[in-house]
Enzyme design. Structure first.
Site, PDB file in Angstrom:
ATOM      1  N   ASN A  46       0.836  -1.211   0.000  1.00 49.03           N
ATOM      2  CA  ASN A  46       0.000   0.000   0.000  1.00 49.03           C
ATOM      3  C   ASN A  46       0.866   1.253   0.000  1.00 49.03           C
ATOM      4  O   ASN A  46       0.637   2.198  -0.756  1.00 49.03           O
ATOM      5  CB  ASN A  46      -0.903   0.028   1.235  1.00 49.03           C
ATOM      6  CG  ASN A  46      -2.056  -0.952   1.152  1.00 49.03           C
ATOM      7  OD1 ASN A  46      -2.318  -1.526   0.101  1.00 49.03           O
ATOM      8  ND2 ASN A  46      -2.741  -1.149   2.257  1.00 49.03           N
ATOM      9  N   HIS A 434     -15.328   2.754 -15.279  1.00 49.10           N
ATOM     10  CA  HIS A 434     -15.060   2.008 -14.052  1.00 49.10           C
ATOM     11  C   HIS A 434     -16.256   1.149 -13.636  1.00 49.10           C
ATOM     12  O   HIS A 434     -16.217   0.453 -12.636  1.00 49.10           O
ATOM     13  CB  HIS A 434     -14.710   3.016 -12.943  1.00 49.10           C
ATOM     14  CG  HIS A 434     -14.191   2.403 -11.680  1.00 49.10           C
ATOM     15  ND1 HIS A 434     -14.896   2.425 -10.498  1.00 49.10           N
ATOM     16  CD2 HIS A 434     -13.039   1.744 -11.412  1.00 49.10           C
ATOM     17  CE1 HIS A 434     -14.206   1.821  -9.551  1.00 49.10           C
ATOM     18  NE2 HIS A 434     -13.067   1.399 -10.080  1.00 49.10           N
TER      19      HIS A 434
END
Length: 685
Positions: A46, A434
């Site tokens: 991350n 998306h």
């Protein structure tokens, strides 16, 4: 009268608070040991992406003139300093957790990670033989010439910075660089001894065998320290979608590998004089220099081998069935009667594959339209669509080539689909597509009937085993009529508006969200109970935050479940007294987007592919869709209630940003993901 400053937490800082929650899972003693190591891996991955994208963007903003900075509403340089302060503290916590806690617990389970200084004669011989057989031929050290430019460090690759010295002469000191190829396995399991298990990392194998690499030099001492550079990963792509687009994208991907250095991680054991030489050669800013751990690219630890007991990992979750759907019965016939819901990863992703496979072979099916964003490596979805094309169906796939870090994979899939006769739409020039939608056209009794799948997550079998999402099958005309209109627009590389039931970005979402919230405000002002329950990955859009503050001040009770970024600050007098927010980080990644409106006793529920971020409203094609089937709606509502009651893995989001675990008045422990699995198991068995 001066206007009160609206509380709005910087999104980068909020994201770091989220990653702290991932670190909490690694520290949680109730989490199985190998899973705790994997949470460290997730934390590290991350953070790496954060530097490649968000810090890269923030660095660009820091170079703007003062007038432009004033328009931002924050000082980028100040934020960058705050980011570094937080990250350095988190890295220390990370290192303490790994070295002092997890390595000790591995040892208690008779598992040891050995470094290059801890090998006895027999294990040393095993390691050296492995090195000579499997590793040595992959390594080519580069000797550093003071008169020549320093070699270009690749993004996220592991390197050793090596010093070669002669005791007799300081002037004979030389430096070298060793690149570790990405294909090298990171872990080697050593022979077991008396029930003791041993693992060594590839970097320690290399350090142990440095003399095999530099044997041609006559030096007394070899010192090697690992480093890793993270570069700016943002793409610079011409937005014109044309036949040249794929070539432009490939060019941009090559540029990504050579982006500006964002972060240099270095082994803190490296002597200062060596570090000084390195920094002068790499030419990196001081704020981008991060003291790291012995092992960089810790994301590889997601594949850390479990050589111990099965209990050191979470038990595999057996995917559950969906009552009423069967492999030997037509899904289309079932959908003619009612909607069906698949709750991932608790229930099997096979239902989505079966839907596509049936569409591929059903002689009544004539067309399939689908949007694809991120795909599994060996995608069953793709195979079903190819087979449909081979069976004479008109198959149109909108493959979003701009899906960050999946661009190369999507280019490959595009070529494969086109080779097999599938029509591929590369997407829109100004917007990322998306949405997660599929529409099947079937001719029944001479007329077109449509069947749809709409989801909160990608058509990706791999992530479907880890991500919590909702996927709905429906034949309701309210939904399919709007989808026919949407796909007609997308296939012409455009977007349109005027949808009756779907909420579509970028042209209509914001106004429809505002209208639904305004309705709750009106209800609250009339003295009736009004409420909102939103579950998202991220809440960062200023307009939505302002609207939620307005609703709170009007008396609307608002409950938020936000896994990641939350720029809204709950519990602030005059702004958010009626807002509570929690974040759940657990075994599975909470990924669904759910929006519930009280609507004066006639509760409405929407699912969506988009979060509450500006990009989802303005720069992406997103699809929000109402849940119209009462049974499906109740099932999702029950799952949301478990999450609101979670007092094991939920953290409170507050102005203190201290990620305290959520407590409530319940006498029993509620862990939402466990409760959800058991609930679905009992309901659908």
């Amino acid at each position: 009268m001066t206007k009160k400053k609206v509380p709005f937490l910087n999104r980068e800082i909020s994201w770091l608070h989220f990653n702290e929650r991932v670190l909490q899972e690694a520290a949680d003693e109730t989490v199985p040991l190998i899973e705790r190591i994997k949470f460290l891996s997730i934390f590290s991955s991350n953070l790496e992406e954060f530097y490649r994208v968000r810090v890269a963007t923030m660095t660009r903003l820091a170079n703007l003139n003062d007038k432009s900075k004033a328009l931002l509403g924050f000082n980028p340089k100040k934020v960058l300093n705050e980011i570094k302060n937080i990250v350095v503290k988190q890295e220390r916590k990370f290192e303490q957790l790994f070295q002092a806690t997890l390595l000790n617990e591995l040892a208690q389970n008779r598992i040891f990670i050995l470094n290059d200084t801890q090998l006895n004669v027999s294990r040393g011989e095993f390691v050296r033989n492995h090195f000579r057989d499997k590793i040595l031929s992959n390594l080519v050290p580069i000797m550093i010439d003071p008169e020549k430019p320093f070699p270009e460090l690749k993004d996220r690759y592991l390197y050793f910075f090596v010093r070669l010295t002669k005791i007799s002469s300081k002037r004979s000191e030389k430096f070298a660089l060793i690149e570790l190829p990405n294909g090298l396995p990171r872990f080697l399991v050593l022979p077991e001894t008396n029930g003791l298990k041993f693992i060594i990392l590839v970097e320690d194998i290399i350090k142990y065998c440095l003399d095999d690499i530099f044997y041609v030099f006559n030096y007394d001492a070899l010192d090697a320290y690992s480093i890793q550079l993270t570069r700016d990963a943002e793409l610079d792509v011409d937005k014109n979608i044309s036949e040249k687009f794929i070539d432009e994208l490939k060019s941009s991907l090559d540029k990504r590998k050579k982006g500006k250095p964002m972060r240099l991680l270095y082994d803190t054991e490296m002597p200062f004089d060596m570090l000084s030489v390195l920094v002068s050669k790499v030419k990196i800013e001081s704020e981008s220099l991060i003291p790291g751990n012995r092992y960089h690219r810790f994301g590889d630890f997601i594949r850390f081998p479990n050589v111990g007991a099965a209990e050191l990992e979470y038990a595999p979750t057996v995917p559950l069935k969906v009552a009423g759907l069967h492999r030997t019965e037509s899904i289309f016939n079932k959908l003619a009667e009612k909607d069906y819901l698949v709750n991932l990863p608790y229930q099997s992703y096979d239902y989505i594959i079966l839907f596509l496979r049936e569409a591929a072979i059903d002689p009544k099916v004539t067309e399939i339209n689908i949007t694809l964003y991120r795909l599994a490596e060996n995608s069953k979805v793709i195979h079903a669509l190819i087979n449909a094309a081979k069976n004479g169906k008109k198959v149109t796939c909108l493959v979003e080539l701009k899906a960050r870090f999946d661009e190369q994979a999507n280019i490959s899939w595009t070529k494969r689909l086109e080779e097999e006769g599938v029509h591929v739409n590369y997407g829109l020039s100004d917007y990322k597509v998306h949405s997660k939608i599929c529409l099947v056209k079937r001719i029944e009794r001479g007329r077109a009937v449509y069947y749809a799948n709409l989801a909160t997550g990608n058509y990706n079998e791999k992530t479907a085993r880890l991500y919590c999402d909702h996927s709905i099958f429906t034949a309701k005309k309210e939904i399919t009529t709007d989808l026919v209109k949407l796909f007609a627009a997308l296939n012409k590389k455009t977007v349109t508006k005027g949808f009756k039931h779907l909420i579509i970005s970028p042209l209509e979402s914001r106004n429809k969200f505002y209208a639904n919230i305004d309705r709750e405000i009106k209800i609250a002002k009339s003295g009736k109970p009004a409420y909102l329950i939103f579950k998202v990955n991220s809440l960062a859009d200023e307009g939505i935050v302002d609207k939620l503050y307005e609703a709170s001040n009007a008396g609307v009770k608002i409950k938020l479940i936000v896994r990641g970024i939350c720029c809204l600050v709950p519990g602030i007098p005059g702004f958010s007294e009626n807002i509570t927010a929690i974040s759940i980080v657990d075994k599975f990644l909470e990924h669904a987007r759910v929006f519930i409106y009280g609507n004066n006793g006639k509760e409405e529920m929407y699912l969506s592919s988009g979060d509450l971020m500006s990009r989802n409203f303005e720069h992406r094609v997103e699809v929000g869709f109402p849940v119209l089937d009462k049974e499906v709606k109740q099932e999702i509502r029950d799952i949301i209630d478990f999450q609101l009651q979670d007092n094991v893995k939920a953290r409170d989001i507050t102005k203190l940003n201290n990620n305290k675990y959520h407590k409530n008045k319940l006498d029993v422990k509620v862990r939402a993901q466990i409760h959800t699995y058991n609930y679905l198991k009992n309901k659908h068995q």
